[in-house]
Design a protein around this motif. Sequence first.
Motif, PDB file in Angstrom:
ATOM      1  N   UNK A 192       1.611  -1.754   5.356  1.00 26.42           N
ATOM      2  CA  UNK A 192       2.330  -0.543   4.938  1.00 26.42           C
ATOM      3  C   UNK A 192       1.422   0.453   4.212  1.00 26.42           C
ATOM      4  N   UNK A 193       0.558  -0.022   3.319  1.00 23.26           N
ATOM      5  CA  UNK A 193      -0.257   0.929   2.542  1.00 23.26           C
ATOM      6  C   UNK A 193      -1.121   1.807   3.468  1.00 23.26           C
ATOM      7  N   UNK A 194      -1.649   1.262   4.585  1.00 27.17           N
ATOM      8  CA  UNK A 194      -2.402   2.142   5.492  1.00 27.17           C
ATOM      9  C   UNK A 194      -1.527   3.145   6.248  1.00 27.17           C
ATOM     10  N   UNK A 195      -0.219   2.897   6.325  1.00 24.72           N
ATOM     11  CA  UNK A 195       0.631   3.629   7.283  1.00 24.72           C
ATOM     12  C   UNK A 195       1.692   4.526   6.685  1.00 24.72           C
ATOM     13  N   UNK A 196       2.019   4.352   5.410  1.00 22.88           N
ATOM     14  CA  UNK A 196       3.133   5.157   4.888  1.00 22.88           C
ATOM     15  C   UNK A 196       2.925   5.413   3.402  1.00 22.88           C
ATOM     16  N   UNK A 197       3.610   6.416   2.860  1.00 21.05           N
ATOM     17  CA  UNK A 197       3.487   6.622   1.413  1.00 21.05           C
ATOM     18  C   UNK A 197       4.075   5.411   0.689  1.00 21.05           C
ATOM     19  N   UNK A 198       3.326   4.869  -0.248  1.00 24.84           N
ATOM     20  CA  UNK A 198       3.793   3.688  -0.994  1.00 24.84           C
ATOM     21  C   UNK A 198       3.631   3.992  -2.482  1.00 24.84           C
ATOM     22  N   UNK A 199       4.700   3.807  -3.235  1.00 26.36           N
ATOM     23  CA  UNK A 199       4.645   4.049  -4.680  1.00 26.36           C
ATOM     24  C   UNK A 199       5.256   2.825  -5.377  1.00 26.36           C
ATOM     25  N   UNK A 200       4.395   2.124  -6.105  1.00 26.25           N
ATOM     26  CA  UNK A 200       4.849   0.851  -6.695  1.00 26.25           C
ATOM     27  C   UNK A 200       5.961   1.049  -7.720  1.00 26.25           C
ATOM     28  N   UNK A 201       5.945   2.200  -8.398  1.00 25.43           N
ATOM     29  CA  UNK A 201       6.982   2.407  -9.431  1.00 25.43           C
ATOM     30  C   UNK A 201       8.305   2.781  -8.756  1.00 25.43           C
ATOM     31  N   UNK A 202       8.230   3.618  -7.713  1.00 22.20           N
ATOM     32  CA  UNK A 202       9.469   3.959  -6.987  1.00 22.20           C
ATOM     33  C   UNK A 202      10.075   2.709  -6.360  1.00 22.20           C
ATOM     34  N   UNK A 203       9.226   1.855  -5.810  1.00 20.04           N
ATOM     35  CA  UNK A 203       9.750   0.637  -5.160  1.00 20.04           C
ATOM     36  C   UNK A 203      10.176  -0.390  -6.208  1.00 20.04           C
ATOM     37  N   UNK A 204       9.660  -0.202  -7.426  1.00 19.01           N
ATOM     38  CA  UNK A 204       9.936  -1.119  -8.541  1.00 19.01           C
ATOM     39  C   UNK A 204       9.523  -2.563  -8.210  1.00 19.01           C
ATOM     40  N   UNK A 205       8.286  -2.687  -7.700  1.00 19.88           N
ATOM     41  CA  UNK A 205       7.792  -4.037  -7.402  1.00 19.88           C
ATOM     42  C   UNK A 205       6.825  -4.480  -8.498  1.00 19.88           C
ATOM     43  N   UNK A 206       6.669  -5.770  -8.640  1.00 19.08           N
ATOM     44  CA  UNK A 206       5.812  -6.300  -9.705  1.00 19.08           C
ATOM     45  C   UNK A 206       4.370  -6.448  -9.248  1.00 19.08           C
ATOM     46  N   UNK A 207       4.190  -6.742  -7.953  1.00 23.89           N
ATOM     47  CA  UNK A 207       2.842  -6.892  -7.391  1.00 23.89           C
ATOM     48  C   UNK A 207       2.806  -6.292  -5.990  1.00 23.89           C
ATOM     49  N   UNK A 208       1.628  -5.774  -5.638  1.00 21.53           N
ATOM     50  CA  UNK A 208       1.425  -5.254  -4.277  1.00 21.53           C
ATOM     51  C   UNK A 208      -0.016  -5.567  -3.892  1.00 21.53           C
ATOM     52  N   UNK A 209      -0.201  -6.126  -2.692  1.00 24.56           N
ATOM     53  CA  UNK A 209      -1.575  -6.408  -2.253  1.00 24.56           C
ATOM     54  C   UNK A 209      -1.861  -5.665  -0.951  1.00 24.56           C
ATOM     55  N   UNK A 210      -3.113  -5.278  -0.759  1.00 23.57           N
ATOM     56  CA  UNK A 210      -3.502  -4.623   0.496  1.00 23.57           C
ATOM     57  C   UNK A 210      -5.015  -4.705   0.703  1.00 23.57           C
ATOM     58  N   UNK A 211      -5.416  -4.434   1.948  1.00 23.51           N
ATOM     59  CA  UNK A 211      -6.823  -4.569   2.356  1.00 23.51           C
ATOM     60  C   UNK A 211      -7.389  -3.214   2.751  1.00 23.51           C
ATOM     61  N   UNK A 212      -8.568  -2.881   2.224  1.00 24.68           N
ATOM     62  CA  UNK A 212      -9.203  -1.609   2.569  1.00 24.68           C
ATOM     63  C   UNK A 212      -9.545  -1.484   4.051  1.00 24.68           C
ATOM     64  N   UNK A 213      -9.952  -2.594   4.670  1.00 34.23           N
ATOM     65  CA  UNK A 213     -10.470  -2.486   6.050  1.00 34.23           C
ATOM     66  C   UNK A 213      -9.395  -2.054   7.045  1.00 34.23           C
TER      67      UNK A 213
END
Length: 394
Positions: A192-213
């Motif tokens: 998701x992070x490569x493909x769409x706007x992602x905002x951890x506070x709006x989603x109210x999640x505690x953790x989010x992981x993603x890969x640069x490649x």
Amino acid sequence: MNPEEIRKEFPIFSERPELVYLDSAATSQKPGTVIEKISSFYSSKNANVGRGLYRLAGEATVEYQRARSEVADFIGAESDEVIFLRNTTEATNLLASSLDLDGDIVLSEMAHHSEQLPWRRKAEREGLEIKYIPTKDKKLDMEAAKDIIDEDTALVSISHISNVFGVENPVEELADIAHENDALISVDGAQSVPRKPVDVKDMDVDFLSFSGHKMLAPNGIGCLYGRKDILKDMEPYQVGGGMIRTVKKDEVEWEEVPEKFEAGTPNVAGAVGLAEAISYLDEIGMDEVYRHDRELAEKARSELENIQGVDVLAPKDEEISVVSFTMNFAHPHDIAEILNQENVAVRAGHHCAQPQMEKIGISGTTRVSPYIYNTEEDISKFIEAVKKVKSVFG
Ligand SMILES: Cc1ncc(COP(=O)(O)O)c(C=O)c1O
């Protein structure tokens, strides 16, 4: 956004003009600006970070910390909530090693192995129970989720966009359900992070992981976002240089977050490259990236659905970003090989989601994952190649 123009900024497409690259869910190609940024970091700014007192080391440290704050801005986090790691897999391993849980872990059947296995190992070692939210009609069964997540749940771990079905899971709703039950929620943002706007506070999640490649950056750089109040109380994942404040023979004091979780020399050029990749994506605009990828995925899906014997694995009523399909006359590996002969690069196999494949009774699928440099023409070439598969095997 103009994918034809974007394509020109990716050296691989000048080197291989015939290439129809539709495997960006596995890894993305890199724009010249990112390649140049990494090269220029090594040419003019390279030194270890957070250690040396000379000017060059100071400049390298500034670049590294600037990269951290740009990544943080991109996902709506604070700088000290972003830990640099190798990839999504390492982020989940960190969490599963360092987070104290007292209760059940809820996963989904569609979880990638890198999301399932660290939690399963933790559960085995610590005697915790794993529960699975089932998949129904290629999407998460939210009715079942509401029953499974309860006051015994300590953590819900969920993929934001499935790398198998391309479907987007309702993370905001799951975050509400988890929090109502005093549980934490960790989101696998690899797709998701490569493909769409992602905002951890709006989603109210505690953790989010993603890969640069997977988002134009080099291999070997990824991130874990964590809420600061939780990270602060977690034990470090690895120990060594760069993550301590003081060490005596019989005593040690850790650095603050995020350094506490970054033992050893970090991938500084990777972080700088990731920040450059983010600038590139920001320039296009993540809303546009999202729209474009979905448009191409939907084109692929609707044209595949017109070919007899092809089954697209996607929920009927939802837009998707990644398209998985099977053909009743050919194995995914044979499909991918014939596509390869037509210079169309796609992924075939179980997509690191074997339990999900087992559940739907198949060994694998062929997967098409478009990204910013793909054009409608790429999808047309892909469809022509699929028709060739049909003419060989059908
Ligand atoms: C949904 C999902 N999660 C996690 C991963 C693992 O990513 P990495 O290999 O970069 O750690 C992938 C990779 O394909 C993925 O698609």
